[in-house]
Design a protein around this motif. Structure first.
Motif, PDB file in Angstrom:
ATOM      1  N   PRO A   1       0.831  -1.212   0.000  1.00  0.00           N
ATOM      2  CA  PRO A   1       0.000   0.000   0.000  1.00  0.00           C
ATOM      3  C   PRO A   1       0.862   1.258   0.000  1.00  0.00           C
ATOM      4  O   PRO A   1       1.938   1.284   0.599  1.00  0.00           O
ATOM      5  CB  PRO A   1      -0.791  -0.109   1.303  1.00  0.00           C
ATOM      6  N   ILE A   2       0.376   2.270  -0.695  1.00  0.00           N
ATOM      7  CA  ILE A   2       1.053   3.562  -0.730  1.00  0.00           C
ATOM      8  C   ILE A   2       0.066   4.634  -0.315  1.00  0.00           C
ATOM      9  O   ILE A   2      -1.131   4.368  -0.193  1.00  0.00           O
ATOM     10  CB  ILE A   2       1.614   3.865  -2.141  1.00  0.00           C
ATOM     11  N   VAL A   3       0.538   5.833  -0.087  1.00  0.00           N
ATOM     12  CA  VAL A   3      -0.361   6.938   0.246  1.00  0.00           C
ATOM     13  C   VAL A   3      -0.870   7.560  -1.039  1.00  0.00           C
ATOM     14  O   VAL A   3      -0.240   7.447  -2.096  1.00  0.00           O
ATOM     15  CB  VAL A   3       0.337   7.988   1.151  1.00  0.00           C
ATOM     16  N   VAL A   4      -1.991   8.226  -0.956  1.00  0.00           N
ATOM     17  CA  VAL A   4      -2.641   8.796  -2.139  1.00  0.00           C
ATOM     18  C   VAL A   4      -1.718   9.768  -2.861  1.00  0.00           C
ATOM     19  O   VAL A   4      -1.674   9.791  -4.094  1.00  0.00           O
ATOM     20  CB  VAL A   4      -3.979   9.471  -1.747  1.00  0.00           C
ATOM     21  N   ASP A   5      -0.955  10.551  -2.135  1.00  0.00           N
ATOM     22  CA  ASP A   5      -0.063  11.518  -2.782  1.00  0.00           C
ATOM     23  C   ASP A   5       0.973  10.848  -3.677  1.00  0.00           C
ATOM     24  O   ASP A   5       1.463  11.461  -4.628  1.00  0.00           O
ATOM     25  CB  ASP A   5       0.647  12.378  -1.733  1.00  0.00           C
ATOM     26  N   ASP A   6       1.316   9.590  -3.401  1.00  0.00           N
ATOM     27  CA  ASP A   6       2.314   8.887  -4.212  1.00  0.00           C
ATOM     28  C   ASP A   6       1.723   8.233  -5.455  1.00  0.00           C
ATOM     29  O   ASP A   6       2.459   7.619  -6.240  1.00  0.00           O
ATOM     30  CB  ASP A   6       3.029   7.827  -3.367  1.00  0.00           C
TER      31      ASP A   6
ATOM     32  N   VAL B   1      -4.054   1.930  -1.711  1.00  0.00           N
ATOM     33  CA  VAL B   1      -3.674   3.083  -0.892  1.00  0.00           C
ATOM     34  C   VAL B   1      -4.067   2.828   0.558  1.00  0.00           C
ATOM     35  O   VAL B   1      -5.018   2.109   0.837  1.00  0.00           O
ATOM     36  CB  VAL B   1      -4.314   4.394  -1.398  1.00  0.00           C
ATOM     37  N   SER B   2      -3.302   3.439   1.452  1.00  0.00           N
ATOM     38  CA  SER B   2      -3.514   3.187   2.882  1.00  0.00           C
ATOM     39  C   SER B   2      -4.117   4.368   3.624  1.00  0.00           C
ATOM     40  O   SER B   2      -4.327   4.294   4.829  1.00  0.00           O
ATOM     41  CB  SER B   2      -2.181   2.817   3.536  1.00  0.00           C
ATOM     42  N   ASP B   3      -4.410   5.462   2.921  1.00  0.00           N
ATOM     43  CA  ASP B   3      -4.914   6.644   3.632  1.00  0.00           C
ATOM     44  C   ASP B   3      -6.145   7.263   2.959  1.00  0.00           C
ATOM     45  O   ASP B   3      -6.318   8.475   2.965  1.00  0.00           O
ATOM     46  CB  ASP B   3      -3.801   7.685   3.782  1.00  0.00           C
ATOM     47  N   ALA B   4      -7.012   6.430   2.404  1.00  0.00           N
ATOM     48  CA  ALA B   4      -8.232   6.936   1.773  1.00  0.00           C
ATOM     49  C   ALA B   4      -9.210   7.413   2.845  1.00  0.00           C
ATOM     50  O   ALA B   4      -9.209   6.925   3.971  1.00  0.00           O
ATOM     51  CB  ALA B   4      -8.878   5.861   0.918  1.00  0.00           C
ATOM     52  N   THR B   5     -10.054   8.366   2.467  1.00  0.00           N
ATOM     53  CA  THR B   5     -11.035   8.893   3.418  1.00  0.00           C
ATOM     54  C   THR B   5     -12.375   8.168   3.330  1.00  0.00           C
ATOM     55  O   THR B   5     -13.215   8.325   4.202  1.00  0.00           O
ATOM     56  CB  THR B   5     -11.270  10.391   3.168  1.00  0.00           C
ATOM     57  N   THR B   6     -12.585   7.379   2.266  1.00  0.00           N
ATOM     58  CA  THR B   6     -13.842   6.664   2.079  1.00  0.00           C
ATOM     59  C   THR B   6     -13.571   5.307   1.434  1.00  0.00           C
ATOM     60  O   THR B   6     -12.493   5.092   0.878  1.00  0.00           O
ATOM     61  CB  THR B   6     -14.830   7.477   1.212  1.00  0.00           C
ATOM     62  N   VAL B   7     -14.540   4.426   1.509  1.00  0.00           N
ATOM     63  CA  VAL B   7     -14.419   3.108   0.880  1.00  0.00           C
ATOM     64  C   VAL B   7     -15.508   2.896  -0.168  1.00  0.00           C
ATOM     65  O   VAL B   7     -15.734   1.777  -0.606  1.00  0.00           O
ATOM     66  CB  VAL B   7     -14.473   1.978   1.932  1.00  0.00           C
TER      67      VAL B   7
ATOM     68  N   ILE C   1     -13.788   9.166  -6.259  1.00  0.00           N
ATOM     69  CA  ILE C   1     -12.411   9.621  -6.455  1.00  0.00           C
ATOM     70  C   ILE C   1     -11.706   9.524  -5.117  1.00  0.00           C
ATOM     71  O   ILE C   1     -12.234   9.958  -4.096  1.00  0.00           O
ATOM     72  CB  ILE C   1     -12.385  11.062  -7.006  1.00  0.00           C
ATOM     73  N   VAL C   2     -10.528   8.922  -5.120  1.00  0.00           N
ATOM     74  CA  VAL C   2      -9.820   8.692  -3.869  1.00  0.00           C
ATOM     75  C   VAL C   2      -9.213  10.008  -3.371  1.00  0.00           C
ATOM     76  O   VAL C   2      -8.678  10.795  -4.136  1.00  0.00           O
ATOM     77  CB  VAL C   2      -8.752   7.592  -4.025  1.00  0.00           C
ATOM     78  N   VAL C   3      -9.369  10.239  -2.073  1.00  0.00           N
ATOM     79  CA  VAL C   3      -8.826  11.425  -1.404  1.00  0.00           C
ATOM     80  C   VAL C   3      -8.007  10.935  -0.228  1.00  0.00           C
ATOM     81  O   VAL C   3      -8.457  10.091   0.546  1.00  0.00           O
ATOM     82  CB  VAL C   3      -9.963  12.360  -0.921  1.00  0.00           C
ATOM     83  N   GLY C   4      -6.805  11.448  -0.091  1.00  0.00           N
ATOM     84  CA  GLY C   4      -5.916  11.036   0.993  1.00  0.00           C
ATOM     85  C   GLY C   4      -6.231  11.752   2.294  1.00  0.00           C
ATOM     86  O   GLY C   4      -7.029  12.681   2.348  1.00  0.00           O
ATOM     87  N   GLY C   5      -5.570  11.285   3.350  1.00  0.00           N
ATOM     88  CA  GLY C   5      -5.726  11.912   4.647  1.00  0.00           C
ATOM     89  C   GLY C   5      -6.579  11.107   5.613  1.00  0.00           C
ATOM     90  O   GLY C   5      -6.774  11.507   6.747  1.00  0.00           O
ATOM     91  N   GLY C   6      -7.077   9.964   5.173  1.00  0.00           N
ATOM     92  CA  GLY C   6      -7.918   9.133   6.027  1.00  0.00           C
ATOM     93  C   GLY C   6      -7.158   7.943   6.576  1.00  0.00           C
ATOM     94  O   GLY C   6      -5.925   7.928   6.612  1.00  0.00           O
ATOM     95  N   THR C   7      -7.899   6.923   6.976  1.00  0.00           N
ATOM     96  CA  THR C   7      -7.281   5.733   7.564  1.00  0.00           C
ATOM     97  C   THR C   7      -7.671   4.445   6.842  1.00  0.00           C
ATOM     98  O   THR C   7      -7.308   3.363   7.275  1.00  0.00           O
ATOM     99  CB  THR C   7      -7.706   5.598   9.043  1.00  0.00           C
TER     100      THR C   7
END
Length: 101
Positions: free
Chosen positions: A52-57, A69-75, A80-86
């Motif tokens: 898994p990578i972070v959305v910014d990568d 990704v490992s930091d999506a805000t929704t499932v 559209i995937v947005v980072g900053g979540g868990t």
């Protein structure tokens, strides 16, 4: 199907071996097709980034159209995937945006 018709059906089924053989061939062909489809899908799974990578990568992912990704805000599938979540989710690139799915 009525139970009273079942013995008659079985008699007809086994008294006509060519019919049975034709149905059996159709069943085995369908199983082979499913097996081939599974192998195709299993082959595509190898193309997903395993770690898994972070959305910014995601901008660094140029050889693949899928990642995890490992930091999506929704499932929610298709968002559209947005980072900053868990949330850890698979994502795919639709040609414009990275989406959950």
């Amino acid at each position: 199907m009525a139970i009273s018709r079942l013995p008659r059906l079985l008699i007809n089924w086994f008294s006509q071996p060519e019919t049975f053989r034709r149905y059996w061939d159709q069943i085995t062909t369908a199983i082979e097709d499913l097996r081939g489809s599974f192998e195709t899908v299993a082959g595509d799974i190898d193309e997903i980034r395993a770690a898994p990578i972070v959305v910014d990568d995601l901008t660094l992912v140029v050889d693949y159209n899928r990642a995890i990704v490992s930091d999506a805000t929704t499932v929610v599938f298709g968002d559209i995937v947005v980072g900053g979540g868990t949330e850890t989710v698979p994502v795919y690139f639709d040609g414009t945006d990275w989406r959950i799915g």
